[in-house]
Every structure is written in C-alpha cells, then in structure tokens.
Write a protein that holds these residues in place. Structure first.
Motif, short mmCIF file in Angstrom:
data_model
loop_
_atom_site.label_atom_id
_atom_site.label_comp_id
_atom_site.label_asym_id
_atom_site.label_seq_id
_atom_site.Cartn_x
_atom_site.Cartn_y
_atom_site.Cartn_z
N LYS A 52 6.75 25.32 9.35
CA LYS A 52 6.35 25.29 7.94
C LYS A 52 7.11 24.21 7.18
CE LYS A 52 5.85 28.26 3.88
NZ LYS A 52 6.07 29.63 3.34
N GLU A 53 8.41 24.11 7.47
CA GLU A 53 9.19 23.06 6.82
C GLU A 53 8.71 21.67 7.23
OE1 GLU A 53 13.20 23.82 7.88
OE2 GLU A 53 13.37 25.67 6.70
N LYS A 54 8.34 21.52 8.51
CA LYS A 54 7.84 20.23 8.96
C LYS A 54 6.50 19.89 8.30
CE LYS A 54 5.99 19.43 13.00
NZ LYS A 54 5.74 19.21 14.45
N ASP A 55 5.63 20.90 8.15
CA ASP A 55 4.34 20.65 7.49
C ASP A 55 4.55 20.19 6.05
OD1 ASP A 55 2.93 21.25 9.74
OD2 ASP A 55 2.49 23.33 9.17
N VAL A 56 5.50 20.86 5.38
CA VAL A 56 5.79 20.46 4.01
C VAL A 56 6.31 19.02 3.98
CG1 VAL A 56 7.25 20.91 2.01
CG2 VAL A 56 6.20 22.82 3.25
N MET A 57 7.18 18.69 4.93
CA MET A 57 7.73 17.35 5.00
C MET A 57 6.64 16.32 5.30
SD MET A 57 10.63 15.83 7.58
CE MET A 57 9.49 16.02 8.95
N LEU A 58 5.74 16.65 6.25
CA LEU A 58 4.67 15.72 6.58
C LEU A 58 3.72 15.52 5.40
CD1 LEU A 58 3.78 16.86 10.22
CD2 LEU A 58 4.93 14.75 9.53
N GLY A 59 3.45 16.63 4.68
CA GLY A 59 2.61 16.48 3.50
C GLY A 59 3.24 15.58 2.45
N ALA A 60 4.56 15.74 2.29
CA ALA A 60 5.27 14.89 1.33
C ALA A 60 5.26 13.43 1.78
CB ALA A 60 6.70 15.39 1.17
N ILE A 61 5.47 13.22 3.12
CA ILE A 61 5.44 11.85 3.63
C ILE A 61 4.08 11.22 3.41
CG2 ILE A 61 5.51 10.49 5.75
CD1 ILE A 61 7.69 12.33 6.76
N GLY A 62 3.01 12.01 3.73
CA GLY A 62 1.67 11.46 3.54
C GLY A 62 1.39 11.11 2.09
N HIS A 63 1.83 11.99 1.18
CA HIS A 63 1.59 11.73 -0.24
C HIS A 63 2.44 10.56 -0.73
CE1 HIS A 63 2.34 12.32 -4.58
NE2 HIS A 63 1.06 12.72 -4.61
N ASP A 64 3.74 10.55 -0.34
CA ASP A 64 4.64 9.52 -0.84
C ASP A 64 4.30 8.14 -0.30
OD1 ASP A 64 5.91 11.49 -2.22
OD2 ASP A 64 7.60 11.69 -0.83
N LEU A 65 3.71 8.08 0.89
CA LEU A 65 3.36 6.77 1.47
C LEU A 65 1.98 6.30 1.03
CD1 LEU A 65 4.71 6.99 5.14
CD2 LEU A 65 5.67 5.75 3.20
N ARG A 66 1.03 7.21 0.94
CA ARG A 66 -0.32 6.78 0.59
C ARG A 66 -0.42 6.34 -0.87
NH1 ARG A 66 -2.55 10.68 4.59
NH2 ARG A 66 -3.76 9.42 6.06
N THR A 67 0.36 6.98 -1.74
CA THR A 67 0.31 6.57 -3.15
C THR A 67 0.75 5.12 -3.35
OG1 THR A 67 0.67 8.86 -3.88
CG2 THR A 67 1.14 7.11 -5.46
N PRO A 68 1.92 4.70 -2.83
CA PRO A 68 2.28 3.28 -3.00
C PRO A 68 1.36 2.35 -2.21
CG PRO A 68 3.88 4.41 -1.63
CD PRO A 68 3.01 5.46 -2.21
N LEU A 69 0.80 2.83 -1.08
CA LEU A 69 -0.14 1.99 -0.31
C LEU A 69 -1.41 1.74 -1.13
CD1 LEU A 69 0.09 3.36 3.35
CD2 LEU A 69 0.80 1.11 2.52
N ALA A 70 -1.86 2.78 -1.83
CA ALA A 70 -3.06 2.60 -2.67
C ALA A 70 -2.77 1.63 -3.82
CB ALA A 70 -3.51 3.95 -3.22
N ALA A 71 -1.57 1.76 -4.43
CA ALA A 71 -1.21 0.83 -5.50
C ALA A 71 -1.06 -0.59 -4.98
CB ALA A 71 0.10 1.30 -6.15
N LEU A 72 -0.50 -0.72 -3.80
CA LEU A 72 -0.34 -2.04 -3.19
C LEU A 72 -1.70 -2.65 -2.87
CD1 LEU A 72 1.69 -4.12 -2.12
CD2 LEU A 72 1.64 -2.91 0.08
N ARG A 73 -2.64 -1.81 -2.46
CA ARG A 73 -3.99 -2.30 -2.17
C ARG A 73 -4.64 -2.88 -3.42
NH1 ARG A 73 -8.03 -0.91 1.60
NH2 ARG A 73 -9.79 -2.33 1.24
N VAL A 74 -4.43 -2.21 -4.54
CA VAL A 74 -5.00 -2.71 -5.80
C VAL A 74 -4.40 -4.07 -6.16
CG1 VAL A 74 -5.21 -2.25 -8.26
CG2 VAL A 74 -5.54 -0.39 -6.62
N ARG A 75 -3.06 -4.17 -5.99
CA ARG A 75 -2.41 -5.43 -6.33
C ARG A 75 -2.83 -6.56 -5.40
NH1 ARG A 75 3.83 -3.41 -7.55
NH2 ARG A 75 3.32 -2.03 -9.33
N VAL A 76 -3.05 -6.22 -4.14
CA VAL A 76 -3.44 -7.26 -3.18
C VAL A 76 -4.78 -7.88 -3.55
CG1 VAL A 76 -4.19 -7.57 -0.78
CG2 VAL A 76 -2.06 -6.39 -1.26
N GLU A 77 -5.64 -7.09 -4.17
CA GLU A 77 -6.95 -7.61 -4.55
C GLU A 77 -6.84 -8.78 -5.54
OE1 GLU A 77 -9.74 -6.87 -3.27
OE2 GLU A 77 -8.99 -5.23 -2.00
N ASN A 78 -5.69 -8.91 -6.22
CA ASN A 78 -5.52 -9.99 -7.19
C ASN A 78 -5.00 -11.28 -6.55
OD1 ASN A 78 -6.32 -8.32 -9.33
ND2 ASN A 78 -4.24 -7.48 -9.53
#
Length: 467
Positions: free
Chosen positions: A261-287
């Motif tokens: 359960k602790e690992k699932d929580v950690m993986l969910g946090a990793i997925g959220h914390d990494l995908r959010t900046p990746l999405a922002a980076l994707r927007v910036r790359v378009e410029n």
C-alpha cells in the motif's frame, strides 16, 4: 501407475509409522518364531530325557514289569542300546540341548560320561522303532478323551530330536522324540497382535493427522489466494505450533499489505509529480521555433512518458481491479492487427477457429502489442498464429529478423535490457516490453517463451490458460 507415496505431510507420516510398525512387528514375529522353534526342541528333548531316565530307573531297580508294561514301553518308545552313538560326527550337534540334558540327568542322580543331541528331519531306519511322541492322535481319538471335549488335531511333525547318552560301561542309550510344529497357532496370535497394534496406534494418529491437516490446508489455501490489502485474518486453530504458524502468517500478510500500500501511494505520487512537469515542459517545447529541435524535445518527453507508464504498469501488475472474463482471442488479435496495419505495418494473422480464454483483456492486449511491436521493430513484419493444446492456448508471434543468440534469450526478459544497443526509443524501445509481457502472462498462469526459428527469425509464444 499407482502412486504409493502420498503427497501430504500427514499421509507421509502415517505411512512411515505404518511401515515402522510393520517392520517392528516383523522383527518381533521372527524372534517369536525362533523362540517357538527353540521351545519345541526343548519340549521334545525333555520327553527324550524323561524316557532315558525312566529306562535307567527300571534297569537299576531290576523290578519285574507290571501287567501292561510292555504295551506302555511300546507306546512310549523302546530305548536303543548300541556300542556306538547314533549321533555321528557328521550330524549337527545341539550344545544347548546337551547341556540341558546333562543338568537334568545330574539332578536325577544319573551319571553319563557323554551326552549328544541332534535334530533331523528324517529318521534313519535303525531309529524308527525307538521313537516317542507319535501316539498323540490315538490318545485324542480315544472315546473318553473325545467325550471330554479334546477334539483338537495334533500339530504337524516338524522333525525329530535324538538324545544319545553313554553309560560308564561305554554302552550308548539313544531315543528319538517327535518335534511338533505349532506355527499355525503362532501365526494367528501374531496376526491378531498386529491388527490390535495397528488399531491402537494408527486410529489415534489418523485423528491427530486430521486435526493438524485441516488448519494446514486452510493456511495453504489462504497463501495461494493471498491478495494484498486483505484485512480478514485466518482463524487460529489446531495444535499450539500450528496456531503460532497461522499467527505469524497473519502478521506477515499484514506487513506485506502495508508495504504494498505504501509503495502504491509512492508510485501514484511519482506518476503525478513527474507527469505534471512533463506536461508543462511539453507546452513550453511547443514554443521552440526550430522544428527539428522541437521534434527532438517532444520525442524525448514522449520517451520519458512511455517509460514511466511501463514502469508504473509493471509495478502495479497483480493488483489490477479488472476481473478475468472469457474473451474471444480471435477477435482480440484481429483488433490489434488492425491497429498495426492502419499504421502501415506488415502484420499477418491466419484466422482460425474461435478460441476462448479467461483473461483480463486490457493486460493481455498490452502484452500482445509489445510482442508484435518487437517483431515489427526487429523483423520488419509479424506473422501470428493460435494453437490449442489441452488446457493451454498458445499465441505465436513470428518475425523474419536476425533472432537472438541462445545464451542471451533468458536475459532478454530482464528490465531495461534491449536487443538494440542504443538508448534511442525509436530503434530499441524502453527495454520493458518483454519484461512486462512475461509478467502479464505469468499473472494469468501462463508464460512467454522465446525460440529461434529454423528458417530464420524469432518466435515469441504467449501461453495462456484456455477458457
């Protein structure tokens, strides 16, 4: 072929105890049989000693024979007087009987210079008229004895004991005595004893085995069906050792569930914390104005996103909430083939009979995509076929690529190991495709098997349980 060795621990213990009891009873039977045989010899020799002592007493007293004495002598057996002993040197002597006979004669005040004893199966002709113990059947057949209820048949004759004693004048006195066989009575006694021991020992052991095996079977079923996150503990039952084992299992399963359960929580946090900046980076790359540089950046971001997705899928495998359902494998493969052909890839599927399998469709779809994607990546084309053997369904994905060296096939399933040495996803992928596909197959009770084809290329076989 009949399986003699039981599979269960309780069955093995019961079988071992039964075999040990049988062995112990066999040794006991052998010792009793030897003792009975020895006792038969002692009884026969006792009769012979008594007959010789009776003859010596008659000879020393020089009393006239009473009326009917000749008949009794005939019934008891006549003593044989000879210059030489009838027990010759080539016969097997019985020292124990000789010692017993010497002590008996000494106690009765009779002195012999030498005593010899032997056992023989057949009497010589010179001793046939000097035998005692042969008229028991006539004694039992006597009307008076029969009227008293003694109707038992005499035991069979096993052989004869010959006692030969030398007097002071050098003359030998010899007599033979019948040795009776009492084995049937002994066998019945031993059989009854064996059955009694087995009933007294095995029945309590069987009850004890059932008392132990019930909680053991429950623990085995609980371990096989263990799912992380279960809150219901297994009831503690059975003897103290078994209760302690169940208690330890409950504590272990609770710890494992907490860790996962602790690992699932950690993986969910990793997925959220990494995908959010990746999405922002994707927007910036378009410029970025440079088209080539922008495409490289987008490909790099997508590579990271796909790799992250594969890692999270592999880590969460086995805890999917999707239920297994009967799925038409033919339709599933056709859907995947259409996806690849729409993208311009060369994928062939020989449509066969309808085959059903109990699977989680989303996961198996992903495993097949990985296998077909590898075939296209390294072999430029994929050829798919389905076979059924017993309760197994095999999906073969063949390519015409270079294949894999035999010594490296197993290592291809290791995470992040790729057949192409570069780290470019376009040419080699993330290195998690086969790892994830095998994990999905084994989660369904199947496997992934890689083999080099004789005509060239590689065959990847997905094995699934048939529905």
């Amino acid at each position: 072929m009949i399986r003699l060795w039981p599979k269960s621990l309780v069955g093995q213990l019961l079988l071992i105890v039964a075999l040990m009891l049988l062995l112990a009873q066999g040794v006991n039977s052998f010792l009793l049989y030897r003792g009975a045989q020895s006792q038969n010899l002692v009884e026969a020799s006792t009769s012979a000693v008594s007959r010789i002592a009776f003859g010596q007493d008659r000879q020393s007293s020089d009393r006239p024979m009473r009326r009917g004495g000749a008949a009794r002598v005939q019934r008891w057996g006549r003593l044989k007087y000879s210059a030489n002993s009838v027990v010759t040197d080539d016969m097997q002597r019985l020292p124990e009987l000789e010692t017993r006979a010497g002590q008996a004669f000494a106690n009765m005040g009779i002195v012999f210079s030498d005593i010899r004893a032997t056992f023989t199966r057949n009497l010589t002709t010179d001793m046939t008229g000097h035998l005692i113990g042969t008229n028991r059947r006539a004694w039992r057949d006597n009307p008076i004895n029969r009227s008293m209820g003694d109707k038992r048949a005499p035991p069979e004759t096993r052989g004869f004991v010959i006692i030969s004693a030398q007097q002071a004048d050098g003359q030998w006195i010899s007599i033979a005595s019948v040795v009776r066989e009492r084995t049937p009575l002994l066998v019945r006694t031993l059989l009854f004893q064996t059955i009694t021991i087995y009933l007294l020992m095995l029945i309590p052991l069987i009850l004890l085995g059932r008392y132990i095996s019930r909680p053991l079977k429950s623990l085995t079923a609980k371990a096989h069906g263990f799912q992380p996150g279960e809150t219901e503990d297994l009831a503690e039952q059975g003897p103290p050792d078994m209760r302690e084992l169940i208690r330890a299992f409950n504590v272990m399963s609770s710890r494992v569930s907490s860790m996962i359960k602790e690992k699932d929580v950690m993986l969910g946090a990793i997925g959220h914390d990494l995908r959010t900046p990746l999405a922002a980076l994707r927007v910036r790359v378009e410029n970025v104005e440079d088209d080539v540089e922008r495409e490289r950046m987008v490909a790099g971001i997508e590579d990271i996103d796909h790799t992250l997705d594969d890692i999270l899928s592999l880590a969460r495998l086995g805890r999917s909430r999707e239920q297994s359902d009967p799925v038409d494998i033919r339709s599933l493969i056709e859907t995947i083939v259409d996806e690849f052909t729409d993208l311009g890839h060369e994928v062939h599927y020989q449509r066969g009979d309808k085959q059903s399998a109990l699977i989680r469709e989303t996961l198996v779809r992903r495993a097949l995509r990985n296998l077909i994607g590898n075939a296209i990546l390294y072999g430029k084309a994929a050829d798919i076929s389905v076979e059924k053997s017993g309760n197994k369904l095999t999906i073969n994905v063949d390519d015409d690529g270079p294949g894999i060296p035999e010594e490296k096939i197993e290592s291809m399933f290791e995470p992040f190991l790729r057949g192409e040495a570069s780290r470019n996803r376009a040419t080699g992928g993330s290195g998690l495709g086969l790892t994830l596909a095998r994990a999905i197959a084994r989660d369904h009770g199947g496997d992934i098997i890689l083999t080099n084809r004789e005509q060239g290329g590689l065959r990847a076989t997905l094995v699934l349980p048939a529905g």
